[in-house]
Design an enzyme around this catalytic site. Structure first.
Site, short mmCIF file in Angstrom:
data_model
loop_
_atom_site.label_atom_id
_atom_site.label_comp_id
_atom_site.label_asym_id
_atom_site.label_seq_id
_atom_site.Cartn_x
_atom_site.Cartn_y
_atom_site.Cartn_z
N ARG A 203 0.85 -1.21 0.00
CA ARG A 203 0.00 0.00 0.00
C ARG A 203 0.87 1.24 0.00
NH1 ARG A 203 -3.48 -3.54 2.50
NH2 ARG A 203 -5.13 -4.06 1.03
N ASP A 232 0.06 -6.57 -3.47
CA ASP A 232 -1.36 -6.32 -3.21
C ASP A 232 -1.95 -5.60 -4.43
OD1 ASP A 232 -3.91 -5.79 -1.77
OD2 ASP A 232 -2.73 -6.35 0.00
N HIS A 303 -6.58 -9.63 -3.99
CA HIS A 303 -5.55 -8.62 -3.70
C HIS A 303 -4.39 -8.74 -4.69
CE1 HIS A 303 -7.20 -6.74 -0.13
NE2 HIS A 303 -7.49 -7.92 0.39
N GLU A 366 -9.99 -12.17 1.62
CA GLU A 366 -10.90 -11.24 0.94
C GLU A 366 -10.98 -11.48 -0.56
OE1 GLU A 366 -10.57 -7.53 4.05
OE2 GLU A 366 -9.16 -7.51 2.40
N PHE A 458 -2.04 -3.14 14.23
CA PHE A 458 -1.45 -1.88 14.68
C PHE A 458 -1.70 -0.74 13.71
CE2 PHE A 458 1.84 -4.61 17.19
CZ PHE A 458 0.83 -5.00 18.06
N THR A 508 -0.71 -0.53 5.64
CA THR A 508 -0.23 0.84 5.45
C THR A 508 -1.10 1.69 4.51
OG1 THR A 508 1.29 0.04 3.75
CG2 THR A 508 2.17 0.25 5.98
N GLU A 509 -2.40 1.40 4.44
CA GLU A 509 -3.24 2.28 3.63
C GLU A 509 -3.03 3.74 4.02
OE1 GLU A 509 -4.36 -0.57 4.97
OE2 GLU A 509 -6.01 -1.45 3.81
C1 TNX Z 1 -8.01 -6.41 5.91
S1 TNX Z 1 -6.17 -8.38 7.10
C2 TNX Z 1 -7.04 -6.86 5.02
C3 TNX Z 1 -6.04 -5.91 4.50
C4 TNX Z 1 -6.32 -4.50 4.95
C5 TNX Z 1 -6.67 -4.51 6.43
C6 TNX Z 1 -6.86 -3.16 7.04
C7 TNX Z 1 -6.28 -8.96 5.73
C8 TNX Z 1 -5.83 -10.31 5.62
N1 TNX Z 1 -6.81 -8.19 4.76
O1 TNX Z 1 -6.02 -5.99 3.09
O2 TNX Z 1 -5.17 -3.74 4.74
O3 TNX Z 1 -7.87 -5.25 6.58
O4 TNX Z 1 -6.89 -3.26 8.45
#
Ligand code: TNX
Length: 565
Positions: A203, A232, A303, A366, A458, A508-509
């Site tokens: 990110r 990602d 992703h 996701e 975090f 790190t968005e």
């Molecule tokens: C979920 S945690 C995601 C990430 C995001 C994060 C933001 C995970 C396995 N996938 O792609 O950055 O939430 O907290």
């Protein structure tokens, strides 16, 4: 009220009365916290009177001088100490007959009780110090405990010598130090073998120097694993020789979405960067010297938009897309085609060549499945493999890649969604949507790493969001991290052992610079180190609070921009 014996021993700090101390109080770690501000707290620590004062004739003696790993551990300890103190601290072979005066002795000792390869014993008296460990990794862990017993001024020398000093801000000097270590007897071993921290460099790209600084800080707190989130939707950050467009195209995005979700807008500024294979090798070696194993992550099948932007034929439609500029969960996913699997095998071949560690992370979180549901290619794979639906297709996808990794002797790790259509055999499940997916996977016989977003994310706020920089999710204060236990009470015998450990994550968005990462990570990383290393009965929030200020002074000297608690 504290018993009399404890008060007396606290005042005298004599070795003889330590038994009284440990039996006479309900908080064993509080008594010694100020004198021995070590984090994570060792499994056992016996206070003693006096100190070992280093001077111009102190020597570093190795009982195993021929072992290159031992030499490397000794040098990592000696070099900053020399620079900071001005003492020559020569390294030489230990004579067969001891004990040695005014020396720091490092010795491999397979006979130390316990079975952790990281166990060590550190004995400091007025005459000198002896560090014994079963393996070079244990010796290294012991040197980090010793480092924390030395004045923080040693950290200025660590910073001055480090390849990452360029990214550390200047700080006022901590001044002239007395080079003394308080006498003590420590016997120590970690509660968990997997003590991890993650960093998302997709990110926002983080320069190689900062990655080293991060690894160095993990080493200081005796972490064992660094999970490097390298790809990602918004960027592909590792050079792959066979598929150069991954970094030519996939490492760069047109702009970045800034601001709160819902009220966010593009900043109009291109962003990007990647690590060459030479840089990756350099970082892997840097981490290995500190006995930190890197777990590289290549995200799939979701992703993965940066990869699809580089090679559109990896998606089921083949339609061109750009590297994502916004956050969230994108519809673009890798198609379960033979072309995709061949591509992934090429990528993983180069990844395995670069990273010698046992684990490769294959993402798996996701994954939107609309494109699969509509694709004749995906439907044909489901028919051929007898899969009931797109969830089972995800299990097939991850399992097939996992088999490829296992055939080369590696383990594979995936985020907990890999369990949605049935857990692919052999997978290590990283539980992030709380602890329940991890509990479920452990019950089904899988090894688990607990990385719950309820405790260990975090990128979530540390305090009232009204007065904090933009974060994701709710508030996870220091205390919640400190109290975290990777083994939930719901797990029974036979299941608990499947929890390899825990991990904190830094997405790190909203973190654009190393300084912003440090602010979110520290001091929560320090609290987590104790949750993952120290036996439950030795943990004490009160004692931790007593020890934390000394650690923050250390971070000051290292130029770490932590959030002051
Ligand atoms: C979920 S945690 C995601 C990430 C995001 C994060 C933001 C995970 C396995 N996938 O792609 O950055 O939430 O907290």
């Amino acid at each position: 009220m504290r018993p009399l014996a404890a008060l007396l021993c606290g005042a005298l700090l004599s070795a003889g009365c330590t038994d009284l101390v440990s039996h006479g109080r309900d908080d064993p770690a509080l008594e010694w916290a100020r004198r021995y501000p070590v984090v994570p707290a060792p499994a056992t620590l016996r206070p003693a009177r006096g100190e070992f004062v280093l001077d111009g004739s102190t020597r570093l003696l190795l009982a195993d001088p021929a072992d290159p790993e031992v030499r490397s551990v000794a040098e990592l300890l000696a070099a900053p100490l020399r620079a900071a103190s001005g003492f020559p601290l020569p390294v030489s072979a230990a004579p067969a007959s001891g004990p040695e005066r005014n020396a720091l002795v490092l010795r491999l000792a397979a006979e130390l009780p316990g079975d952790s390869p990281e166990r060590y014993r550190l004995s400091v008296t007025e005459q000198g110090a002896v560090l014994a460990a079963a393996t070079p990794a244990g010796l290294f862990r012991g040197t980090q405990t010793l480092r924390q017993l030395l004045p923080p001024a040693v950290e200025e020398a660590v910073r001055a010598r480090a390849d990452w000093r360029g990214i550390a801000p200047a700080r006022a000097s901590t001044g002239r130090a007395r080079w003394a270590v308080p006498a003590v007897e420590i016997e120590d071993a970690p509660r968990f073998a997997y003590r991890g921290m993650h960093l998302d460099v997709a990110r926002h790209f983080m320069p190689p120097e900062f990655v080293k600084k991060y690894v160095d800080l993990l080493a200081l707190y005796r972490f064992s694993h660094f999970h490097w989130h390298l790809t990602d939707d918004q960027g592909w950050r590792i050079e792959i020789r066979k598929h150069p467009r991954l970094t030519e195209v996939g490492a760069w995005r047109r702009e970045t979405m800034v601001g709160r979700l819902g009220a966010a807008a593009g900043d109009g500024r291109p962003h990007g960067g990647f690590y060459t294979q030479a840089e990756v090798r350099d970082i892997v070696a840097y981490a290995a010297a500190r006995h930190v194993t890197i777990v590289p992550e290549i995200e799939m099948p979701g992703h993965a938009r940066a990869a699809i932007a580089a090679y559109p034929e990896l998606s089921c439609s083949g339609a061109p897309v750009e590297v994502a500029t916004g956050w969230g969960i994108h519809a673009d996913v890798l198609c379960p085609s033979e072309r995709t699997f061949a591509f992934l095998e090429d990528v993983l071949d180069e990844v395995m060549e670069l990273f010698p560690g046992p684990y490769v992370h294959v993402g798996g979180d996701e994954v939107r499945k609309e494109q699969w549901a509509e694709s004749p290619v995906a439907r044909e794979v489901m028919r051929r493999e007898g899969l009931a639906g797109v969830e089972a297709l995800q299990t097939y996808f991850v399992g097939r890649v996992g088999r490829y990794l296992e055939a080369q002797g590696r383990r594979y790790v995936g985020w907990d969604e890999i369990a949605q259509g049935g857990i692919p055999p052999g997978a290590v499940v990283m539980s992030w949507r709380g602890m329940l997916p991890g509990i479920d996977a452990a019950r089904r016989g899988h090894e688990v790493i607990m990385a719950p977003d309820t405790h260990l994310y975090f990128d979530h706020y540390q305090a009232n969001p009204a007065s904090e920089p933009l974060g994701i999710g709710n508030v996870i204060p220091l205390r919640v991290v400190y109290d975290f236990d990777p083994v939930p009470p719901d797990l029974g015998p036979g299941e608990r052992e499947r929890v390899l450990g825990g991990q904190g994550s830094v997405w790190t968005e909203h973190l654009r610079t190393p300084g912003e990462v440090e602010y979110m990570a520290f001091p929560r990383v320090i609290a987590l180190s104790e949750a993952l290393w120290t036996p439950v009965e030795r943990r004490s929030w009160k004692s931790f609070q007593e020890r934390l200020p000394a650690q923050l002074r250390r971070l000051d000297a290292l130029g770490v921009r932590y959030r002051a608690p």
